[in-house]
Design a protein around this motif. Structure first.
Motif, short mmCIF file in Angstrom:
data_model
loop_
_atom_site.label_atom_id
_atom_site.label_comp_id
_atom_site.label_asym_id
_atom_site.label_seq_id
_atom_site.Cartn_x
_atom_site.Cartn_y
_atom_site.Cartn_z
N TYR A 26 -31.10 13.21 -10.18
CA TYR A 26 -30.74 12.18 -9.03
C TYR A 26 -29.36 12.05 -8.79
CZ TYR A 26 -30.32 9.01 -13.00
OH TYR A 26 -29.87 8.56 -14.01
N GLY A 27 -29.08 11.35 -7.76
CA GLY A 27 -27.62 11.18 -7.03
C GLY A 27 -26.86 10.89 -8.20
N TYR A 28 -26.90 9.67 -8.86
CA TYR A 28 -25.75 9.22 -9.62
C TYR A 28 -25.75 10.31 -10.82
CZ TYR A 28 -23.22 6.56 -12.83
OH TYR A 28 -22.09 6.01 -14.00
N ASN A 31 -23.65 13.18 -9.74
CA ASN A 31 -22.12 12.99 -9.67
C ASN A 31 -21.43 12.60 -11.02
OD1 ASN A 31 -19.99 12.63 -7.72
ND2 ASN A 31 -20.75 10.61 -6.91
N LYS A 32 -22.21 11.85 -11.88
CA LYS A 32 -21.56 11.80 -13.31
C LYS A 32 -21.28 13.00 -13.92
CE LYS A 32 -24.16 9.52 -16.36
NZ LYS A 32 -25.21 8.43 -16.70
N GLU A 43 -14.88 13.51 -8.11
CA GLU A 43 -16.28 12.64 -7.84
C GLU A 43 -16.52 12.64 -6.37
OE1 GLU A 43 -15.74 8.59 -8.82
OE2 GLU A 43 -17.96 8.19 -8.96
N LEU A 44 -17.66 13.02 -5.97
CA LEU A 44 -18.18 13.01 -4.63
C LEU A 44 -18.18 11.59 -4.16
CD1 LEU A 44 -20.87 15.74 -4.60
CD2 LEU A 44 -18.80 15.91 -3.39
N LYS A 45 -17.94 11.33 -2.80
CA LYS A 45 -18.29 10.10 -2.22
C LYS A 45 -19.56 9.89 -2.05
CE LYS A 45 -14.02 8.73 -0.94
NZ LYS A 45 -13.31 7.38 -1.60
N GLU A 46 -20.42 8.80 -2.33
CA GLU A 46 -21.82 8.80 -2.08
C GLU A 46 -22.18 9.25 -0.56
OE1 GLU A 46 -20.32 6.62 -3.98
OE2 GLU A 46 -21.42 6.69 -5.88
N ALA A 47 -21.19 8.88 0.46
CA ALA A 47 -21.73 9.36 1.62
C ALA A 47 -21.92 10.76 1.88
CB ALA A 47 -20.74 8.70 2.86
N TYR A 50 -25.12 12.15 -0.32
CA TYR A 50 -26.37 11.70 0.15
C TYR A 50 -26.52 12.49 1.64
CZ TYR A 50 -27.08 8.95 -3.78
OH TYR A 50 -27.08 8.61 -5.30
N SER A 51 -25.62 12.58 2.28
CA SER A 51 -25.67 13.52 3.56
C SER A 51 -25.94 14.94 3.10
CB SER A 51 -24.21 13.32 4.47
OG SER A 51 -23.82 12.19 4.67
N PHE A 53 -27.77 15.82 0.62
CA PHE A 53 -28.95 15.71 0.31
C PHE A 53 -29.83 16.06 1.46
CE2 PHE A 53 -28.28 13.34 -4.00
CZ PHE A 53 -28.31 14.43 -4.72
N TYR A 78 -34.27 15.24 -7.25
CA TYR A 78 -34.10 16.50 -6.35
C TYR A 78 -34.49 17.62 -7.27
CZ TYR A 78 -32.44 13.20 -2.91
OH TYR A 78 -32.11 12.40 -1.96
N GLU B 28 -32.73 4.28 -2.31
CA GLU B 28 -32.05 5.29 -3.33
C GLU B 28 -30.63 4.87 -3.63
OE1 GLU B 28 -32.17 9.15 -1.40
OE2 GLU B 28 -31.45 10.11 -3.25
N LEU B 29 -30.11 4.71 -2.49
CA LEU B 29 -28.44 4.23 -2.65
C LEU B 29 -28.40 3.32 -3.65
CD1 LEU B 29 -27.10 4.93 1.19
CD2 LEU B 29 -26.30 5.80 -1.29
N ASN B 32 -28.81 3.81 -7.31
CA ASN B 32 -28.11 4.72 -7.77
C ASN B 32 -26.49 4.06 -8.10
OD1 ASN B 32 -28.73 7.72 -8.06
ND2 ASN B 32 -29.52 7.27 -6.28
N ASN B 57 -15.82 3.94 -3.66
CA ASN B 57 -16.25 5.45 -3.69
C ASN B 57 -17.43 5.50 -2.73
OD1 ASN B 57 -15.67 7.88 -5.16
ND2 ASN B 57 -17.94 7.93 -5.55
N ILE B 58 -17.93 4.70 -2.01
CA ILE B 58 -19.04 5.32 -1.03
C ILE B 58 -18.75 5.98 0.03
CG2 ILE B 58 -20.74 4.31 0.33
CD1 ILE B 58 -21.07 1.78 -1.47
N GLY B 59 -17.45 5.62 0.57
CA GLY B 59 -17.03 6.48 1.66
C GLY B 59 -17.54 6.02 3.08
N ASP B 60 -17.41 6.86 4.00
CA ASP B 60 -18.17 6.55 5.26
C ASP B 60 -19.41 6.84 5.48
OD1 ASP B 60 -18.24 5.98 7.96
OD2 ASP B 60 -16.80 7.49 8.63
N LEU B 61 -20.29 5.86 5.83
CA LEU B 61 -21.51 6.28 5.61
C LEU B 61 -22.30 6.50 7.10
CD1 LEU B 61 -23.11 3.13 3.27
CD2 LEU B 61 -23.17 5.90 3.03
N GLU B 63 -21.90 8.98 9.09
CA GLU B 63 -22.77 10.34 9.18
C GLU B 63 -24.20 10.28 8.90
OE1 GLU B 63 -23.21 14.86 7.75
OE2 GLU B 63 -21.67 13.66 6.93
N LEU B 64 -24.30 9.56 7.83
CA LEU B 64 -25.76 9.20 7.45
C LEU B 64 -26.44 8.50 8.10
CD1 LEU B 64 -26.81 10.36 4.53
CD2 LEU B 64 -26.23 8.12 3.55
#
Lengths: 106, 220
Positions: A26-28, A31-32, A43-47, A50-51, A53, A78, B28-29, B32, B57-61, B63-64
């Motif tokens: 799963y996402g976290y 990334n971990k 480290e990947l940005k969450e945005a 999940y984009s 994914f 996933y 989900e977000l 996590n 660290n989330i960044g620009d949401l 696009e999502l």
């Protein structure tokens, strides 16, 4: 650092597929593991994560399912598909070629 | 702290349609991010430091959230179909209004009560037929995306259709009842008993209602 993260961003999907080759995740957790592998340098940005994914699932390279955690929030796991494995191998080949080319050029 | 992270994500998703997909993505977000937040606490950060690190660290949401919005354009109602429906309703109403006039005209001018009654019933039957056709041919609301809102709309569309049927049938039923009442009463002079027909009509209406409701629940 900027060039590095630009190059890395272009390979987000391959990085995720590689992580899922080992096991469903799963996402976290993904990334971990990326952070651990790179010794906290990346480290990947969450945005971004999940984009990616959503794109990968839309293309049929991964599928998702909800975990059955008894405590805490539900996790969405996933799983890489057969098409995803083929796509991963192709991306790997592309990267190897690009790496050789860049190596001879710079 | 869960609330702070939750409200941050909810704010980012404010303009996104509340579909099943977008609600699941938010869930989900949040799950996590909470796990990450707890890990940061375990590493010795305090709550504020951990929250800041997680959010940073989330960044620009965008696009999502944008990708969730794209698939949610409702198809507009067909204007040609709407005009046709309006025309049919107008003709039906006109026939209803004209039906007693046919009776009066035939009875008074032509001295033909039976012909007048026949004409009236033909008018009513025609008008009712048009209304029922309208109700039955109304386009169904098709589910575009699985979500609570879509399911509710579909449920409402099914309910409205039943209502339209019921209304067309009962309006015809009452007009016919009134016509029969006057005809029988004038012809036989049985004013003392003929009102019973209204009670019978009410019973018939309830039976029709019950049949429609039963048919609907059987489909489910």
């Amino acid at each position: 650092m900027n060039i590095t993260s630009d190059i890395l961003r272009g390979h987000t999907e391959t990085i995720i597929l590689k992580a899922l080759l080992e096991k469903d995740s799963y996402g976290y957790e993904i990334n971990k593991r990326i952070q651990e592998k790179t010794d906290n340098q990346f480290e990947l940005k969450e945005a971004t994560l999940y984009s990616a994914f959503r794109r990968l699932e839309g293309d049929g390279y991964i599928s998702s399912y909800w975990g059955d955690e008894t405590t805490g929030a539900r996790r969405r796991y996933y799983k890489i598909t057969a098409e995803g494995r083929i796509f991963y191998l192709k991306s790997r080949e592309d990267w190897d070629k690009a790496k050789q080319l860049i190596e001879t050029l710079i | 702290m869960l609330n702070r992270i939750r409200s941050y994500i909810n704010t980012a998703f404010t303009d996104v349609p509340k579909t099943k997909k977008s609600i699941e993505l938010q869930e989900e977000l949040i799950a996590n991010l909470m796990e990450k937040f707890n890990d940061q606490l375990a590493q010795g950060q305090n709550e504020d430091e951990a929250y800041t690190a997680v959010i940073a660290n989330i960044g620009d949401l965008s696009e999502l959230t944008e990708s969730l919005r794209e698939h949610h354009v409702l198809s507009p109602e067909n204007p040609v179909e709407r005009k046709k429906i309006a025309l049919r309703i107008s003709i039906a109403v006109m026939l209803y209004i004209l039906s007693p006039m046919a009776l009066i005209f035939s009875a008074e001018v032509l001295q033909q009560e039976i012909l007048g009654l026949l004409l009236m019933f033909i008018f009513i039957a025609g008008a009712t037929g048009i209304l029922i056709y309208n109700a039955a041919s109304k386009p169904r609301y098709l589910k575009e995306e699985e979500s609570m809102i879509e399911e509710f709309k579909e449920f409402k569309a099914a309910k409205n259709k039943d209502k339209a049927w019921l209304e067309s049938i009962s309006s015809a039923l009452w007009l016919i009842t009134v016509a029969i009442y006057f005809y029988l009463s004038f012809m036989t002079g049985s004013w003392a008993f003929s009102w019973i027909i209204f009670i019978i009509a009410a019973a018939v209406q309830n039976i029709i209602k019950a049949v429609i409701t039963m048919r609907h629940s059987n489909e489910k």
